[in-house]
Write a protein that holds these residues in place. Structure first.
Motif, short mmCIF file in Angstrom:
data_model
loop_
_atom_site.label_atom_id
_atom_site.label_comp_id
_atom_site.label_asym_id
_atom_site.label_seq_id
_atom_site.Cartn_x
_atom_site.Cartn_y
_atom_site.Cartn_z
N GLY A 176 0.82 -1.20 0.00
CA GLY A 176 0.00 0.00 0.00
C GLY A 176 0.85 1.25 0.00
O GLY A 176 1.78 1.39 -0.79
N GLU A 177 0.53 2.17 0.91
CA GLU A 177 1.25 3.44 0.97
C GLU A 177 2.69 3.27 1.43
O GLU A 177 3.52 4.17 1.28
N ASP A 178 3.04 2.09 2.01
CA ASP A 178 4.40 1.84 2.43
C ASP A 178 5.30 1.46 1.26
O ASP A 178 6.52 1.41 1.41
N ALA A 179 4.72 1.17 0.09
CA ALA A 179 5.50 0.67 -1.03
C ALA A 179 6.61 1.63 -1.42
O ALA A 179 7.76 1.22 -1.63
N SER A 180 6.30 2.91 -1.51
CA SER A 180 7.31 3.89 -1.92
C SER A 180 8.44 3.98 -0.91
O SER A 180 9.61 4.11 -1.27
N ARG A 181 8.10 3.93 0.38
CA ARG A 181 9.15 3.98 1.40
C ARG A 181 10.00 2.72 1.37
O ARG A 181 11.23 2.77 1.49
N TYR A 182 9.33 1.56 1.19
CA TYR A 182 10.06 0.30 1.11
C TYR A 182 11.01 0.31 -0.09
O TYR A 182 12.12 -0.23 -0.02
N ALA A 183 10.58 0.93 -1.18
CA ALA A 183 11.38 0.95 -2.40
C ALA A 183 12.69 1.70 -2.21
O ALA A 183 13.64 1.50 -2.96
N LEU A 184 12.75 2.58 -1.20
CA LEU A 184 13.96 3.36 -0.95
C LEU A 184 15.00 2.57 -0.16
O LEU A 184 16.13 3.04 0.00
N ARG A 185 14.65 1.39 0.33
CA ARG A 185 15.56 0.64 1.19
C ARG A 185 16.81 0.24 0.42
O ARG A 185 16.74 -0.31 -0.67
N SER A 186 17.96 0.49 1.04
CA SER A 186 19.22 0.23 0.37
C SER A 186 19.65 -1.23 0.58
O SER A 186 19.05 -1.97 1.37
N ALA A 187 20.70 -1.61 -0.12
CA ALA A 187 21.24 -2.97 -0.02
C ALA A 187 22.44 -3.02 0.90
O ALA A 187 23.27 -3.92 0.80
N ASP A 188 22.56 -2.04 1.81
CA ASP A 188 23.64 -2.09 2.77
C ASP A 188 23.06 -2.26 4.17
O ASP A 188 21.98 -2.82 4.33
N GLY A 189 23.74 -1.81 5.20
CA GLY A 189 23.27 -2.03 6.56
C GLY A 189 23.18 -3.51 6.88
O GLY A 189 23.95 -4.32 6.36
N THR A 190 22.23 -3.86 7.72
CA THR A 190 22.06 -5.27 8.10
C THR A 190 21.79 -6.14 6.88
O THR A 190 22.39 -7.22 6.73
N ASP A 191 20.92 -5.68 6.00
CA ASP A 191 20.61 -6.46 4.79
C ASP A 191 21.84 -6.70 3.95
O ASP A 191 21.95 -7.72 3.25
N GLY A 238 10.13 -7.40 -5.70
CA GLY A 238 9.64 -6.18 -5.08
C GLY A 238 9.89 -4.98 -5.96
O GLY A 238 9.60 -4.99 -7.16
N ALA A 239 10.51 -3.95 -5.38
CA ALA A 239 10.77 -2.72 -6.12
C ALA A 239 12.09 -2.75 -6.88
O ALA A 239 12.53 -1.72 -7.37
N GLY A 240 12.72 -3.90 -6.96
CA GLY A 240 13.88 -4.06 -7.82
C GLY A 240 15.23 -3.93 -7.18
O GLY A 240 16.25 -3.95 -7.87
N ARG A 241 15.28 -3.81 -5.86
CA ARG A 241 16.58 -3.67 -5.19
C ARG A 241 17.49 -4.86 -5.50
O ARG A 241 18.65 -4.68 -5.92
N SER A 242 17.00 -6.07 -5.31
CA SER A 242 17.82 -7.25 -5.54
C SER A 242 18.04 -7.52 -7.03
O SER A 242 19.03 -8.16 -7.42
N THR A 243 17.13 -7.03 -7.87
CA THR A 243 17.32 -7.16 -9.32
C THR A 243 18.51 -6.32 -9.77
O THR A 243 19.36 -6.77 -10.54
N ARG A 244 18.58 -5.10 -9.27
CA ARG A 244 19.72 -4.24 -9.60
C ARG A 244 21.02 -4.82 -9.03
O ARG A 244 22.10 -4.68 -9.64
N PHE A 245 20.93 -5.46 -7.88
CA PHE A 245 22.10 -6.14 -7.31
C PHE A 245 22.61 -7.21 -8.26
O PHE A 245 23.82 -7.29 -8.54
N LEU A 246 21.72 -8.04 -8.79
CA LEU A 246 22.14 -9.08 -9.74
C LEU A 246 22.71 -8.47 -11.01
O LEU A 246 23.68 -8.97 -11.58
N GLN A 247 22.11 -7.38 -11.46
CA GLN A 247 22.64 -6.68 -12.64
C GLN A 247 24.07 -6.22 -12.37
O GLN A 247 24.94 -6.32 -13.25
N SER A 248 24.34 -5.72 -11.18
CA SER A 248 25.68 -5.22 -10.84
C SER A 248 26.72 -6.33 -10.86
O SER A 248 27.92 -6.06 -11.00
N LEU A 249 26.26 -7.58 -10.71
CA LEU A 249 27.18 -8.73 -10.75
C LEU A 249 27.37 -9.26 -12.17
O LEU A 249 28.08 -10.24 -12.37
N GLY A 250 26.73 -8.62 -13.14
CA GLY A 250 26.94 -8.98 -14.53
C GLY A 250 25.94 -9.94 -15.13
O GLY A 250 26.11 -10.40 -16.27
#
Length: 234
Positions: A7-22, A48-60
Protein backbone atom coordinates in the motif's frame (compact mmCIF):
# COMPACT_ATOMS: atom_id res chain seq x y z
CA UNK A 1 5.37 -15.22 -4.07
CA UNK A 2 4.82 -12.45 -1.53
CA UNK A 3 1.36 -11.12 -1.01
CA UNK A 4 0.20 -7.75 -2.28
CA UNK A 5 -0.41 -5.15 0.39
CA UNK A 6 2.49 -2.74 0.89
CA UNK A 7 0.00 0.00 0.00
CA UNK A 8 1.25 3.44 0.97
CA UNK A 9 4.40 1.84 2.43
CA UNK A 10 5.50 0.67 -1.03
CA UNK A 11 7.31 3.89 -1.92
CA UNK A 12 9.15 3.98 1.40
CA UNK A 13 10.06 0.30 1.11
CA UNK A 14 11.38 0.95 -2.40
CA UNK A 15 13.96 3.36 -0.95
CA UNK A 16 15.56 0.64 1.19
CA UNK A 17 19.22 0.23 0.37
CA UNK A 18 21.24 -2.97 -0.02
CA UNK A 19 23.64 -2.09 2.77
CA UNK A 20 23.27 -2.03 6.56
CA UNK A 21 22.06 -5.27 8.10
CA UNK A 22 20.61 -6.46 4.79
CA UNK A 23 23.98 -5.89 3.17
CA UNK A 24 25.39 -8.89 5.03
CA UNK A 25 23.15 -11.21 3.02
CA UNK A 26 23.89 -9.48 -0.28
CA UNK A 27 27.62 -9.63 0.43
CA UNK A 28 27.39 -13.36 1.14
CA UNK A 29 25.63 -13.97 -2.18
CA UNK A 30 28.15 -11.82 -4.04
CA UNK A 31 31.04 -13.70 -2.48
CA UNK A 32 29.64 -17.05 -3.57
CA UNK A 33 28.85 -15.78 -7.08
CA UNK A 34 32.45 -14.63 -7.50
CA UNK A 35 33.99 -17.71 -5.88
CA UNK A 36 31.92 -20.04 -8.06
CA UNK A 37 32.29 -17.79 -11.14
CA UNK A 38 28.56 -17.86 -11.77
CA UNK A 39 27.38 -16.15 -14.94
CA UNK A 40 24.47 -16.14 -17.39
CA UNK A 41 20.78 -15.57 -16.85
CA UNK A 42 19.41 -14.79 -13.39
CA UNK A 43 15.90 -14.60 -11.96
CA UNK A 44 15.05 -12.38 -9.01
CA UNK A 45 12.11 -14.42 -7.75
CA UNK A 46 10.18 -11.91 -5.66
CA UNK A 47 11.90 -8.74 -6.77
CA UNK A 48 9.64 -6.18 -5.08
CA UNK A 49 10.77 -2.72 -6.12
CA UNK A 50 13.88 -4.06 -7.82
CA UNK A 51 16.58 -3.67 -5.19
CA UNK A 52 17.82 -7.25 -5.54
CA UNK A 53 17.32 -7.16 -9.32
CA UNK A 54 19.72 -4.24 -9.60
CA UNK A 55 22.10 -6.14 -7.31
CA UNK A 56 22.14 -9.08 -9.74
CA UNK A 57 22.64 -6.68 -12.64
CA UNK A 58 25.68 -5.22 -10.84
CA UNK A 59 27.18 -8.73 -10.75
CA UNK A 60 26.94 -8.98 -14.53
CA UNK A 61 23.88 -11.19 -14.90
CA UNK A 62 21.24 -10.95 -17.61
CA UNK A 63 18.52 -10.53 -15.01
CA UNK A 64 14.72 -10.64 -14.91
CA UNK A 65 12.66 -9.55 -11.91
CA UNK A 66 9.42 -11.34 -11.00
CA UNK A 67 6.77 -10.42 -8.45
CA UNK A 68 3.04 -10.57 -7.62
CA UNK A 69 2.74 -6.98 -6.42
CA UNK A 70 1.88 -4.63 -9.30
CA UNK A 71 2.57 -1.52 -7.22
CA UNK A 72 6.07 -2.70 -6.41
CA UNK A 73 6.70 -3.70 -10.02
CA UNK A 74 5.64 -0.24 -11.16
CA UNK A 75 8.22 1.28 -8.81
CA UNK A 76 10.84 -1.19 -10.07
CA UNK A 77 10.19 -0.29 -13.70
CA UNK A 78 10.38 3.43 -12.96
CA UNK A 79 13.67 3.06 -11.11
CA UNK A 80 15.25 0.67 -13.63
CA UNK A 81 13.56 1.01 -17.03
CA UNK A 82 16.43 -0.84 -18.69
CA UNK A 83 15.61 -4.06 -16.79
CA UNK A 84 12.88 -6.62 -17.44
CA UNK A 85 10.20 -7.13 -14.80
CA UNK A 86 7.40 -9.68 -15.06
CA UNK A 87 4.18 -10.17 -13.10
CA UNK A 88 2.92 -13.53 -11.83
CA UNK A 89 -0.33 -14.45 -10.09
CA UNK A 90 -0.31 -15.72 -6.53
CA UNK A 91 -0.80 -19.37 -7.45
CA UNK A 92 0.41 -19.27 -11.05
CA UNK A 93 3.49 -20.97 -12.38
CA UNK A 94 6.43 -18.73 -13.14
CA UNK A 95 6.10 -17.54 -16.77
CA UNK A 96 9.29 -19.28 -17.91
CA UNK A 97 10.25 -22.64 -19.35
CA UNK A 98 12.02 -25.29 -17.33
CA UNK A 99 15.78 -24.92 -16.85
CA UNK A 100 15.81 -21.27 -17.97
CA UNK A 101 18.07 -19.64 -15.37
CA UNK A 102 21.63 -20.19 -14.24
CA UNK A 103 20.95 -18.40 -10.95
CA UNK A 104 17.76 -17.77 -8.97
CA UNK A 105 17.81 -15.33 -6.07
CA UNK A 106 15.12 -15.15 -3.39
CA UNK A 107 15.65 -12.41 -0.81
CA UNK A 108 13.37 -12.80 2.22
CA UNK A 109 10.45 -13.91 0.02
CA UNK A 110 9.98 -17.16 1.96
CA UNK A 111 9.16 -15.14 5.09
CA UNK A 112 6.10 -13.68 3.38
CA UNK A 113 4.61 -17.02 2.34
CA UNK A 114 2.01 -17.66 5.00
CA UNK A 115 1.33 -21.36 4.46
CA UNK A 116 3.51 -24.41 3.92
CA UNK A 117 1.63 -25.11 0.68
CA UNK A 118 2.51 -21.66 -0.64
CA UNK A 119 6.14 -22.17 0.36
CA UNK A 120 6.30 -25.54 -1.40
CA UNK A 121 4.71 -24.16 -4.58
CA UNK A 122 7.14 -21.27 -4.67
CA UNK A 123 10.20 -23.46 -4.13
CA UNK A 124 8.99 -26.00 -6.67
CA UNK A 125 8.87 -23.20 -9.25
CA UNK A 126 12.36 -22.07 -8.26
CA UNK A 127 13.56 -25.63 -8.86
CA UNK A 128 11.67 -25.96 -12.15
CA UNK A 129 13.13 -22.85 -13.79
CA UNK A 130 16.66 -23.45 -12.45
CA UNK A 131 19.11 -25.11 -14.84
CA UNK A 132 20.27 -28.57 -13.84
CA UNK A 133 23.73 -27.13 -13.14
CA UNK A 134 22.39 -23.86 -11.72
CA UNK A 135 22.51 -22.30 -8.26
CA UNK A 136 19.70 -20.84 -6.18
CA UNK A 137 20.14 -18.55 -3.18
CA UNK A 138 17.32 -18.26 -0.63
CA UNK A 139 17.68 -15.65 2.12
CA UNK A 140 15.75 -16.05 5.39
CA UNK A 141 16.01 -14.83 8.98
CA UNK A 142 17.75 -16.82 11.69
CA UNK A 143 15.98 -17.46 15.02
CA UNK A 144 18.53 -15.15 16.65
CA UNK A 145 17.38 -12.28 14.44
CA UNK A 146 14.16 -11.89 16.44
CA UNK A 147 16.02 -11.33 19.71
CA UNK A 148 18.82 -9.06 18.47
CA UNK A 149 19.67 -5.40 18.08
CA UNK A 150 20.34 -4.51 14.46
CA UNK A 151 21.39 -1.49 12.45
CA UNK A 152 18.55 -1.69 9.91
CA UNK A 153 15.76 -3.59 11.70
CA UNK A 154 13.83 -3.40 14.95
CA UNK A 155 12.34 -6.60 16.33
CA UNK A 156 10.95 -5.57 19.73
CA UNK A 157 7.40 -6.85 19.22
CA UNK A 158 5.32 -9.16 21.45
CA UNK A 159 4.92 -11.57 18.54
CA UNK A 160 8.66 -12.25 18.60
CA UNK A 161 8.94 -13.44 22.19
CA UNK A 162 10.79 -16.76 22.49
CA UNK A 163 10.48 -19.63 22.14
CA UNK A 164 9.71 -19.24 18.44
CA UNK A 165 7.67 -22.01 16.86
CA UNK A 166 7.94 -22.76 13.17
CA UNK A 167 4.93 -21.28 11.37
CA UNK A 168 4.17 -18.52 13.89
CA UNK A 169 3.62 -14.88 12.84
CA UNK A 170 6.45 -12.44 13.54
CA UNK A 171 6.90 -8.70 12.99
CA UNK A 172 9.81 -6.49 11.99
CA UNK A 173 10.15 -2.73 11.60
CA UNK A 174 12.49 -1.73 8.78
CA UNK A 175 14.53 1.37 9.63
CA UNK A 176 14.96 4.13 8.70
CA UNK A 177 11.98 3.55 6.37
CA UNK A 178 9.65 2.88 9.34
CA UNK A 179 7.82 0.11 7.49
CA UNK A 180 6.39 -2.72 9.62
CA UNK A 181 6.47 -6.11 7.94
CA UNK A 182 4.42 -9.09 9.10
CA UNK A 183 6.19 -12.35 8.31
CA UNK A 184 6.17 -16.03 9.21
CA UNK A 185 9.02 -17.62 11.15
CA UNK A 186 10.23 -21.05 10.07
CA UNK A 187 12.96 -23.15 11.57
CA UNK A 188 16.03 -24.38 9.74
CA UNK A 189 14.55 -27.86 9.80
CA UNK A 190 11.31 -26.63 8.21
CA UNK A 191 13.18 -24.89 5.40
CA UNK A 192 15.35 -27.91 4.73
CA UNK A 193 12.31 -30.15 4.50
CA UNK A 194 10.62 -27.70 2.12
CA UNK A 195 13.74 -27.63 -0.06
CA UNK A 196 13.81 -31.44 -0.13
CA UNK A 197 10.18 -31.70 -1.16
CA UNK A 198 10.74 -29.09 -3.89
CA UNK A 199 13.66 -31.04 -5.32
CA UNK A 200 16.49 -28.79 -4.12
CA UNK A 201 19.63 -29.90 -2.31
CA UNK A 202 21.26 -27.66 0.30
CA UNK A 203 24.84 -27.11 -0.84
CA UNK A 204 25.62 -24.78 2.07
CA UNK A 205 23.94 -22.53 4.62
CA UNK A 206 25.86 -19.28 5.00
CA UNK A 207 25.35 -17.22 8.16
CA UNK A 208 27.26 -13.98 7.59
CA UNK A 209 28.37 -11.61 10.35
CA UNK A 210 29.93 -8.17 10.12
CA UNK A 211 33.56 -7.35 10.72
CA UNK A 212 34.10 -6.11 14.26
CA UNK A 213 36.65 -3.67 12.81
CA UNK A 214 33.89 -1.80 10.97
CA UNK A 215 32.08 0.86 13.06
CA UNK A 216 28.34 1.17 13.48
CA UNK A 217 27.33 -2.45 13.91
CA UNK A 218 25.33 -3.79 16.82
CA UNK A 219 24.74 -7.55 17.17
CA UNK A 220 25.71 -8.01 13.50
CA UNK A 221 29.35 -8.19 14.63
CA UNK A 222 28.80 -11.37 16.65
CA UNK A 223 25.49 -12.90 15.54
CA UNK A 224 24.20 -13.78 12.08
CA UNK A 225 20.79 -12.17 11.51
CA UNK A 226 20.26 -14.02 8.24
CA UNK A 227 20.90 -17.38 6.67
CA UNK A 228 21.63 -17.67 2.95
CA UNK A 229 20.79 -21.14 1.68
CA UNK A 230 22.80 -22.13 -1.36
CA UNK A 231 20.79 -24.69 -3.31
CA UNK A 232 21.16 -26.91 -6.36
CA UNK A 233 19.10 -29.44 -8.23
CA UNK A 234 20.15 -33.05 -7.46
Amino acid sequence: MPADGYGEDASRYALRSADGTDGLAFAAVERRVRESRLTGRALDAGCGAGRSTRFLQSLGFDVTGLDVDEAMLDLARRASPELTFRHVGHEDRFPFRESTFDVVLSTWVVLELKTDDALRRYLAEVARVLRTDGTAFVVADTPEFYAGRWRSCEVDFPENEPPLVSGQPVRVRLVPENVVVEDVFRSDEAYREAFRVAGLDVVAAHRPVASEAEPGWFDEATTAPYVVYELARP
